[in-house]
Design an enzyme around this catalytic site. Structure first.
Site, short mmCIF file in Angstrom:
data_model
loop_
_atom_site.label_atom_id
_atom_site.label_comp_id
_atom_site.label_asym_id
_atom_site.label_seq_id
_atom_site.Cartn_x
_atom_site.Cartn_y
_atom_site.Cartn_z
N ALA A 52 3.96 -3.93 -2.84
CA ALA A 52 4.07 -5.30 -3.83
C ALA A 52 5.31 -4.83 -4.85
O ALA A 52 6.35 -5.73 -5.05
CB ALA A 52 3.02 -5.29 -4.56
N GLU A 71 7.12 3.69 -12.51
CA GLU A 71 6.12 4.67 -11.77
C GLU A 71 5.36 5.75 -12.38
O GLU A 71 6.14 6.54 -12.62
CB GLU A 71 6.51 4.85 -10.42
N ASN A 79 -0.78 4.14 -3.45
CA ASN A 79 -1.98 3.92 -2.00
C ASN A 79 -0.93 3.48 -0.95
O ASN A 79 -1.38 3.77 0.26
CB ASN A 79 -2.88 2.94 -2.20
N GLY A 84 -2.02 3.38 6.23
CA GLY A 84 -1.89 3.75 7.72
C GLY A 84 -0.76 3.12 8.57
O GLY A 84 -0.42 3.14 9.71
N GLY A 85 0.08 2.00 7.75
CA GLY A 85 1.26 1.56 8.33
C GLY A 85 0.96 0.40 9.19
O GLY A 85 2.03 0.00 9.90
N ARG A 340 -14.82 -4.58 7.90
CA ARG A 340 -14.97 -3.44 7.30
C ARG A 340 -16.57 -3.37 6.61
O ARG A 340 -17.17 -2.59 6.53
CB ARG A 340 -13.97 -3.23 6.22
N GLU A 481 -2.84 -5.48 -5.05
CA GLU A 481 -4.24 -5.02 -5.17
C GLU A 481 -4.67 -5.22 -6.51
O GLU A 481 -5.74 -5.41 -6.82
CB GLU A 481 -4.60 -3.68 -4.79
#
Length: 511
Positions: A52, A71, A79, A84-85, A340, A481
């Site tokens: 993001a 950062e 994350n 996992g791409g 999930r 997120e």
């Protein structure tokens, strides 16, 4: 007033005390610009260097803005870099090439089903409308994707997830960082922690930071206890973008939302995934949305720390091409490609009844066919994560599963695959039966806190909305997120990347 009862007076005094408390909070929200001297001036300040933040920063920089990314960790990506791409892109070019029929409406329906219908529809619609734009944007940034097929992740009606060439979010983060740092007038500042906002009236005009900050994983709450670094105040002439992620490793805040999460519970998140930036936005008056919905990853393993490689080996491997069983009875207990929440709930049910009896997922020697060799080698190298068994008897012996029941379960599953209909609802069209002769590759399962569904309320322009006015907080944007509402109660796999990139792009476009 003369006729006011004691109870009414008590109510009034409580209201008054509450109003004073609220006014005190609002008065102290952010640092007043008239009380500070700015050390640096930027057009745009972005907090966070994941999908993001990078998307917002690059889009803003491409408009000619002077942009800095903050950062707090020594490594960029948060994350995102251990992701996992996979990226969900409804109606994409690879689907068209491989004959997969999809629609934006079906994508939204799938997300709503997983999210228990409490998703904010306007945000979901934005993902559906801008998903292809986001995919194209990443390709333009130099990100490499597999072009032969789309992956079918749990809860999706059809395969719609594009995959990075190395099955990792690093294939997105690294090219974007390289691109951003080449843009004149832009900077990525590592070990730099956001502490507070600087405000001018109702507008966010800057941030208070600490440079040379060193995150301390030994502290119970790094946000509250860590005093390292040198204070600096940055002016943000056009605005601030919050893209600092979720709070999956914030021991205090995650437990406040879900008291069942132990202080020492392992999480798939990086160590710095805490709530600090989000809480500062709440102090400004940002609306909180669905904060107590925390998603657990049903594909995680107790045999490795953090995210690891287990989630990739299971969700793109054994869950698709194999099955998962309850070791107590050798029977399947869930649709391995459900969303999930449903899978995690099914696993938790077993672990509540029989602590330590971790369910096992396994497949035959072709179950990892869609994965890069590097990921397979990494997963196998630990010697603990993946159990390699020559036969079903050896598999049963290794994990304490009744052998006869296990063999019958595999036979029943294979019959369903041949018939094209699975008894637990798993989509098996196009799959092959499990080779009953072996060898088999197995991974134990234990859900871990993965994605914090709630956060700041944003609109379709990625502007943070104020609880005091129900209008955007001037100069404040958010993406990823740290926001809430898009995914409702539970996010579908690979939709996070879409969410982050889409609203990151939008923030950069609108700031």
């Amino acid at each position: 007033m003369q006729n006011m009862s004691r109870r009414d007076m008590l109510k009034m005094s409580m209201v008054g005390a509450g109003a004073l408390a609220i006014s005190s909070i609002n008065a102290n929200a952010g640092i007043n610009a008239s009380d500070v001297t700015f050390d640096e001036e930027w057009d745009v300040v972005v907090v966070g260097s994941g999908f993001a933040g990078l998307s917002a920063a690059i889009k803003a920089a491409q408009k000619g803005n002077k942009v800095i990314i903050l950062e707090k960790m020594g490594r960029v990506g948060g994350n995102s870099v251990i992701n996992g791409g996979g990226m969900s892109v409804p109606v994409n070019e690879i689907q068209a090439k491989t004959g997969i029929k999809d629609s934006k409406e079906l994508f939204i329906q799938d997300c709503l089903k997983a999210g228990l219908e409490i998703n904010h529809p306007e945000l979901l619609q934005t993902l559906a409308d801008r998903g292809s734009d986001a995919f194209k944007f990443l390709q333009e940034c130099g990100c490499q994707f597999k072009t032969t097929h789309c992956a079918h992740f749990g809860g999706h009606s059809v395969p719609r997830s594009v995959l990075t060439a190395n099955d990792s979010g690093s294939a997105i983060v690294q090219p974007m960082v390289e691109l951003f740092e080449k843009i004149e007038g832009c900077k990525l500042s590592r070990r730099t922690k956001f502490d507070d906002f600087v405000v001018d009236g109702d507008r966010v005009v800057g941030v208070v930071i600490r440079e040379d900050y060193k995150f301390d994983n030994k502290l119970f709450s790094d946000d509250l206890e860590n005093t390292s670094g040198t204070k600096k105040i940055l002016k943000a002439k056009k605005g601030v973008v919050l893209a600092s992620g979720g709070f999956g490793n914030d021991k205090i805040f995650r437990k406040l939302q879900d008291p069942r999460i132990a202080d020492d519970a392992d999480s798939t998140n990086h160590a710095g995934a805490t709530a600090g930036a989000m809480l500062k936005a709440f102090e400004l008056g940002a609306f909180p949305v669905q904060i107590d919905w925390i998603q657990f990853g049903p594909w995680a393993s107790p045999d490795e720390r953090g995210f690891g490689t287990g989630p990739i080996l299971t969700q793109q491997g054994t869950f698709k091409y194999g099955i998962a069983v309850d070791v107590r009875n050798g029977k399947r207990f869930m649709n391995e490609l459900a969303d999930r929440k449903r899978r995690a709930d099914a696993e938790f049910k077993i672990l509540k009844e029989a602590p330590g009896k971790y369910p096992v997922t396994f497949g035959d020697d072709k179950c990892f066919r869609d994965l890069s060799q590097d990921v397979i080698d990494k997963g196998m190298s630990s010697g603990k994560l993946v159990g390699v068994c020559a036969s079903l008897d050896e598999l049963a012996s290794k994990y304490g599963i009744p052998a006869d029941a296990l063999k019958q379960t595999v036979k029943d599953y294979n019959e369903g695959v041949k018939a094209g209909k699975d008894e637990l609802g798993k989509p098996v069209a196009g799959l092959e039966p499990i080779n009953e002769a072996g060898p088999f590759y197995a991974v134990r399962l234990s859900p871990k806190p993965h994605h914090t569904m709630g956060g700041l309320k944003i609109n379709e322009k990625a502007q943070v909305l104020s609880s005091k006015t129900n209008k955007p907080i001037a100069g404040l944007y958010a993406a990823g997120e740290i926001t809430g509402g898009t995914h409702g109660a539970s996010r579908l796999g690979t939709v996070a990347v879409t969410d982050c990139v889409v609203f990151g792009m939008i923030a950069g476009e609108n700031i």
